[in-house]
Design a protein around this motif. Structure first.
Motif, PDB file in Angstrom:
ATOM      1  N   UNK A 255      47.601  33.728  39.517  1.00 15.95           N
ATOM      2  CA  UNK A 255      46.294  34.203  39.094  1.00 15.95           C
ATOM      3  C   UNK A 255      45.328  34.292  40.269  1.00 15.95           C
ATOM      4  N   UNK A 256      44.367  35.205  40.134  1.00 10.14           N
ATOM      5  CA  UNK A 256      43.365  35.350  41.177  1.00 10.14           C
ATOM      6  C   UNK A 256      42.594  34.049  41.337  1.00 10.14           C
ATOM      7  N   UNK A 257      42.389  33.590  42.579  1.00  9.15           N
ATOM      8  CA  UNK A 257      41.721  32.305  42.780  1.00  9.15           C
ATOM      9  C   UNK A 257      40.220  32.368  42.539  1.00  9.15           C
ATOM     10  N   UNK A 258      39.661  33.557  42.459  1.00  7.00           N
ATOM     11  CA  UNK A 258      38.221  33.684  42.322  1.00  7.00           C
ATOM     12  C   UNK A 258      37.845  34.200  40.946  1.00  7.00           C
ATOM     13  N   UNK A 259      36.700  33.784  40.484  1.00  8.93           N
ATOM     14  CA  UNK A 259      36.163  34.256  39.216  1.00  8.93           C
ATOM     15  C   UNK A 259      35.530  35.628  39.429  1.00  8.93           C
ATOM     16  N   UNK A 260      35.754  36.587  38.527  1.00  4.98           N
ATOM     17  CA  UNK A 260      35.193  37.923  38.728  1.00  4.98           C
ATOM     18  C   UNK A 260      33.670  37.923  38.649  1.00  4.98           C
ATOM     19  N   UNK A 261      33.069  38.881  39.347  1.00  4.97           N
ATOM     20  CA  UNK A 261      31.618  39.046  39.319  1.00  4.97           C
ATOM     21  C   UNK A 261      31.195  39.554  37.944  1.00  4.97           C
ATOM     22  N   UNK A 262      30.140  38.986  37.408  1.00  2.12           N
ATOM     23  CA  UNK A 262      29.630  39.400  36.103  1.00  2.12           C
ATOM     24  C   UNK A 262      28.798  40.672  36.269  1.00  2.12           C
ATOM     25  N   UNK A 277      26.442  45.418  27.288  1.00  3.48           N
ATOM     26  CA  UNK A 277      27.572  44.529  27.571  1.00  3.48           C
ATOM     27  C   UNK A 277      27.342  43.854  28.912  1.00  3.48           C
ATOM     28  N   UNK A 278      27.537  42.568  28.939  1.00  2.60           N
ATOM     29  CA  UNK A 278      27.466  41.780  30.168  1.00  2.60           C
ATOM     30  C   UNK A 278      28.707  40.896  30.216  1.00  2.60           C
ATOM     31  N   UNK A 279      29.481  40.996  31.303  1.00  5.96           N
ATOM     32  CA  UNK A 279      30.722  40.222  31.361  1.00  5.96           C
ATOM     33  C   UNK A 279      31.373  40.339  32.725  1.00  5.96           C
ATOM     34  N   UNK A 280      32.149  39.309  33.060  1.00  3.71           N
ATOM     35  CA  UNK A 280      33.071  39.377  34.176  1.00  3.71           C
ATOM     36  C   UNK A 280      34.444  39.691  33.623  1.00  3.71           C
ATOM     37  N   UNK A 281      35.165  40.607  34.265  1.00  5.64           N
ATOM     38  CA  UNK A 281      36.427  41.087  33.719  1.00  5.64           C
ATOM     39  C   UNK A 281      37.563  40.893  34.717  1.00  5.64           C
ATOM     40  N   UNK A 282      38.695  40.469  34.200  1.00  9.91           N
ATOM     41  CA  UNK A 282      39.889  40.260  35.011  1.00  9.91           C
ATOM     42  C   UNK A 282      41.103  40.773  34.240  1.00  9.91           C
ATOM     43  N   UNK A 283      41.855  41.682  34.855  1.00  8.23           N
ATOM     44  CA  UNK A 283      43.043  42.239  34.232  1.00  8.23           C
ATOM     45  C   UNK A 283      44.281  41.507  34.722  1.00  8.23           C
ATOM     46  N   UNK A 284      45.135  41.116  33.789  1.00  8.42           N
ATOM     47  CA  UNK A 284      46.412  40.487  34.111  1.00  8.42           C
ATOM     48  C   UNK A 284      47.519  41.389  33.591  1.00  8.42           C
ATOM     49  N   UNK A 285      48.238  42.027  34.515  1.00 14.09           N
ATOM     50  CA  UNK A 285      49.237  43.034  34.151  1.00 14.09           C
ATOM     51  C   UNK A 285      50.610  42.596  34.639  1.00 14.09           C
ATOM     52  N   UNK A 286      51.600  42.708  33.779  1.00 12.13           N
ATOM     53  CA  UNK A 286      52.986  42.481  34.163  1.00 12.13           C
ATOM     54  C   UNK A 286      53.750  43.775  33.935  1.00 12.13           C
ATOM     55  N   UNK A 287      54.251  44.347  35.041  1.00 14.23           N
ATOM     56  CA  UNK A 287      54.941  45.634  34.958  1.00 14.23           C
ATOM     57  C   UNK A 287      56.167  45.584  35.860  1.00 14.23           C
ATOM     58  N   UNK A 288      57.321  45.913  35.293  1.00 14.70           N
ATOM     59  CA  UNK A 288      58.585  45.849  36.033  1.00 14.70           C
ATOM     60  C   UNK A 288      58.787  44.459  36.645  1.00 14.70           C
ATOM     61  N   UNK A 289      58.471  43.428  35.860  1.00 11.65           N
ATOM     62  CA  UNK A 289      58.645  42.024  36.236  1.00 11.65           C
ATOM     63  C   UNK A 289      57.765  41.602  37.412  1.00 11.65           C
ATOM     64  N   UNK A 294      43.748  41.436  38.700  1.00 11.81           N
ATOM     65  CA  UNK A 294      42.756  42.327  39.295  1.00 11.81           C
ATOM     66  C   UNK A 294      41.374  42.018  38.732  1.00 11.81           C
ATOM     67  N   UNK A 295      40.463  41.648  39.609  1.00 16.20           N
ATOM     68  CA  UNK A 295      39.071  41.435  39.211  1.00 16.20           C
ATOM     69  C   UNK A 295      38.308  42.752  39.281  1.00 16.20           C
ATOM     70  N   UNK A 296      37.569  43.070  38.248  1.00 16.22           N
ATOM     71  CA  UNK A 296      36.786  44.309  38.218  1.00 16.22           C
ATOM     72  C   UNK A 296      35.442  44.074  38.893  1.00 16.22           C
ATOM     73  N   UNK A 297      35.135  44.912  39.868  1.00 17.98           N
ATOM     74  CA  UNK A 297      33.875  44.821  40.608  1.00 17.98           C
ATOM     75  C   UNK A 297      32.833  45.721  39.946  1.00 17.98           C
ATOM     76  N   UNK A 298      31.817  45.155  39.321  1.00 17.59           N
ATOM     77  CA  UNK A 298      30.837  45.998  38.618  1.00 17.59           C
ATOM     78  C   UNK A 298      30.042  46.903  39.554  1.00 17.59           C
ATOM     79  N   UNK A 299      29.976  46.554  40.849  1.00 15.83           N
ATOM     80  CA  UNK A 299      29.213  47.366  41.800  1.00 15.83           C
ATOM     81  C   UNK A 299      29.890  48.692  42.111  1.00 15.83           C
ATOM     82  N   UNK A 300      31.185  48.788  41.858  1.00 14.93           N
ATOM     83  CA  UNK A 300      31.916  50.030  42.110  1.00 14.93           C
ATOM     84  C   UNK A 300      32.496  50.607  40.825  1.00 14.93           C
ATOM     85  N   UNK A 301      31.962  50.184  39.704  1.00 11.56           N
ATOM     86  CA  UNK A 301      32.484  50.602  38.395  1.00 11.56           C
ATOM     87  C   UNK A 301      31.458  51.456  37.664  1.00 11.56           C
ATOM     88  N   UNK A 302      31.892  52.604  37.138  1.00 12.50           N
ATOM     89  CA  UNK A 302      31.031  53.479  36.348  1.00 12.50           C
ATOM     90  C   UNK A 302      31.168  53.139  34.866  1.00 12.50           C
TER      91      UNK A 302
END
Length: 453
Positions: A255-262, A277-289, A294-302
Motif C-alpha cells: 500500500x502507498x505509504x502516504x495518505x492522499x491529499x484531500x 464532495x470533499x475527500x482524499x481518494x486512493x485506488x487499489x487495483x489488482x490486474x494480471x496479479x 494510486x493516490x489521486x491528486x486533486x490539484x491535477x484532477x478535473x
C-alpha cells in the motif's frame, strides 16, 4: 399501402422490437432509443420519441438517457435520403455564462441540462453547404457546429466553427440581468481531421470567449461518413495523445505509504452548485496479479458531472484517469446513497483498465443532509478494485447556497464506538464468572452426594 402507411408500419415494428433495448451495441442503422415510441409522421420522415425530423435528411436519431456512464452523453446519427449514415457524433458538454446584474454585480450560471433539446437545422451537407450540428435547448439557447471540406485537400475536413447563443430575457435563468437580448459567441476552431477517421477527445476541452466558457469531453464525431459506415479508426485530439503517453500508474505490491491529499469537488447547473464532495481518494487495483496503489491528486484532477432529480454524477479525470465516476441515486424518496462507480485508468504497460459496478450501497444519508466519514473507508467496487476514502463528505442533492447541510456521520466516526469493545469485554468477563460459579456449585453438589452415612 401508401408510403406513409408503410413508413408508419415500419416505425411501429422497429419501436416494438427495440424500445426496451440499449442504443449501443446494434449494427442496424435505425434502432430506437430506450424510451417510449410515438406514432408520428412528418413529410414521410419517421420519428421516435425525442427524435426530430431534419429537412433534407432522411432521419435524425438522438437519445439522451440517464443512469449509467454512457447514458450521460448526447448521441446523434444523421442519415441521407438513402438511409445511409452521413454524420455521427457523441459528446458531453456544459456552458458557464457570466453576466452583469442591474445592481452592477457579476453573476454566473451553468447550463448542463439538455433533456428537452431540439435538433432542427442539423444537416448532412451537400455540394454547396457543409454538414452542421444544430441543437436548441432551455429558454433560448442554441449551439451550432459547422464542418467544411478543405478545397486544397480530398483527404481531410475541418471542424470549422462553433457558435453558442443565449437569451438574457429569460429571467428564470438570468435573474436581474442588466442587458436584455440574444447574445452569440462565435469560436473559430479550424480543427483538421482525416476524412475517413472518427475524431475522439475524451479529455476535457475548453473554449472561452467574452463571458462564456464552454466545456466539452467524451467527444466522438465523424462529419463525412464514408459509404454509410462510421469509421473504427480514431484520430485523437492532442490531450488524448498526451494521456496515452503520460506517466502510467506505477505498480507496487505494498500500500502507498502516504495518505492522499484531500480535495474539494463540485458540480454546478443552471440553479447553481448542485453537488459537493470533499475527500482524499486512493485506488487499489489488482490486474494480471500485479497490485497498484494510486493516490489521486486533486490539484491535477478535473471535476465535471450533472444533477438530476433522482440521480447525480461526479466525474473525475486526469492524465492517468480517463474517468472516475461516482453516481448517486435517491431511494425511498427521502434518502440518497452511492449506487454506482465506473473507473477507467491507464496502467503501467499503457493498457486501459476499466470496470463498473452499478449495484453498490454506500454513503447512505437523508436527503437535505450530507454524509460524512473522517475515518478511512473502503468502497469495494470489485475483487480487483477498492477505493479508499479519507476525510469524506458528500452531498449530491439539495445543496443550498453552495454549502454543505448538516452531516450524518458514519458509524466509524461515532463517539460511542469505544463502548463496543468495552461492552464485549464486560460481557465476556461476566460470562467467565458465571461459568466459574456454575462449575464450583456443580462440583460441591457432586461431593455432597458421595458422603458416608
Amino acid at each position: 399501402m401508401t408510403r406513409a402507411e408503410s413508413a408508419e408500419s415500419w416505425l411501429l415494428q422497429r419501436c416494438g422490437r427495440w424500445s426496451s433495448a440499449l442504443l449501443s451495441g446494434f449494427s442496424e442503422p435505425f434502432p430506437c432509443c430506450r424510451c417510449s415510441c410515438r406514432r408520428r409522421l412528418l413529410s414521410g420522415i419517421m420519428v421516435c420519441f425525442r427524435l426530430a425530423p431534419v429537412p433534407g435528411c432522411g432521419f435524425l436519431l438522438f437519445c439522451l438517457v440517464l443512469g449509467t456512464v454512457s447514458s450521460y452523453a448526447l448521441e446523434l446519427n444523421l442519415t441521407d435520403s438513402s438511409k445511409a449514415t452521413c454524420l455521427y457524433a457523441k459528446w458531453q458538454m456544459n456552458f458557464t455564462i457570466r453576466y452583469e446584474t442591474t445592481d452592477k454585480h457579476n453573476k454566473t450560471v451553468t447550463i448542463s441540462d439538455f433533456d428537452a433539446a431540439a435538433y432542427n437545422g442539423s444537416v448532412c451537407g451537400d455540394d454547396q453547404n457543409g454538414p452542421k450540428i444544430a441543437v436548441q435547448f432551455g429558454s433560448g439557447f442554441s449551439w451550432i457546429v459547422n464542418f467544411t471540406k478543405e478545397a486544397s485537400s480530398t483527404s481531410t475536413y475541418l471542424v470549422d466553427s462553433i457558435s453558442f447563443s443565449y437569451d438574457t430575457n429569460d429571467n428564470a435563468t438570468f435573474p436581474d440581468a442588466k442587458e436584455k437580448g440574444v447574445f452569440t459567441v462565435n469560436n473559430r476552431v479550424a480543427l483538421k481531421i482525416p476524412l475517413n477517421d472518427i475524431f475522439r477527445c475524451n479529455s476535457l476541452s475548453t473554449l472561452e470567449k467574452s463571458d462564456v466558457v464552454q466545456h466539452y469531453w467524451d467527444v466522438h464525431v465523424q462529419a463525412f461518413v464514408q459509404n454509410g459506415t462510421v469509421s473504427t479508426t480514431e484520430f485523437l485530439c492532442d490531450k488524448d495523445k498526451t494521456v496515452t503517453t503520460a506517466m502510467p500508474i506505477v505498480p507496487t505490491t505494498a500500500p502507498s505509504p502516504t495518505k492522499p491529499v484531500v480535495g474539494s469537488y463540485s458540480v454546478v447547473n443552471s440553479n447553481g452548485t448542485c453537488l459537493l464532495a470533499t475527500m482524499g481518494l486512493q485506488l487499489n487495483i489488482t490486474h494480471d496479479k500485479v497490485a497498484s496503489v494510486f493516490n489521486i491528486n486533486p490539484n491535477t484532477t478535473n471535476a465535471t458531472g450533472s444533477c438530476q432529480p433522482q440521480t447525480a454524477l461526479l466525474r473525475l479525470s486526469s492524465s492517468n484517469i480517463k474517468y472516475l465516476d461516482f453516481v448517486f441515486a435517491v431511494k425511498n424518496e427521502n434518502r440518497f446513497y452511492l449506487k454506482e462507480v465506473n473507473v477507467s485508468v491507464i496502467l503501467v504497460n499503457g493498457s486501459v483498465y476499466s470496470i463498473s459496478n452499478t449495484n453498490l450501497s454506500y454513503w447512505d444519508a437523508p436527503l437535505g443532509s450530507s454524509y460524512m466519514c473522517n475515518k478511512e473507508q473502503t468502497v469495494s467496487v470489485s475483487g480487483a478494485l477498492q477505493i479508499n476514502t479519507f476525510d469524506l463528505r458528500v452531498q449530491p442533492f439539495s445543496v443550498t447556497e453552495g454549502k454543505y447541510s448538516t452531516a450524518e456521520e458514519c458509524s466509524a466516526d461515532s463517539d460511542l464506538n469505544f463502548l463496543i469493545p468495552v461492552a464485549v469485554g464486560v460481557a465476556l468477563g461476566f460470562l467467565i464468572i458465571v461459568v466459574f460459579i456454575s462449575y464450583m456449585i456443580g462440583r460441591r453438589k457432586s461431593r455432597t452426594g458421595y458422603q458416608s452415612v
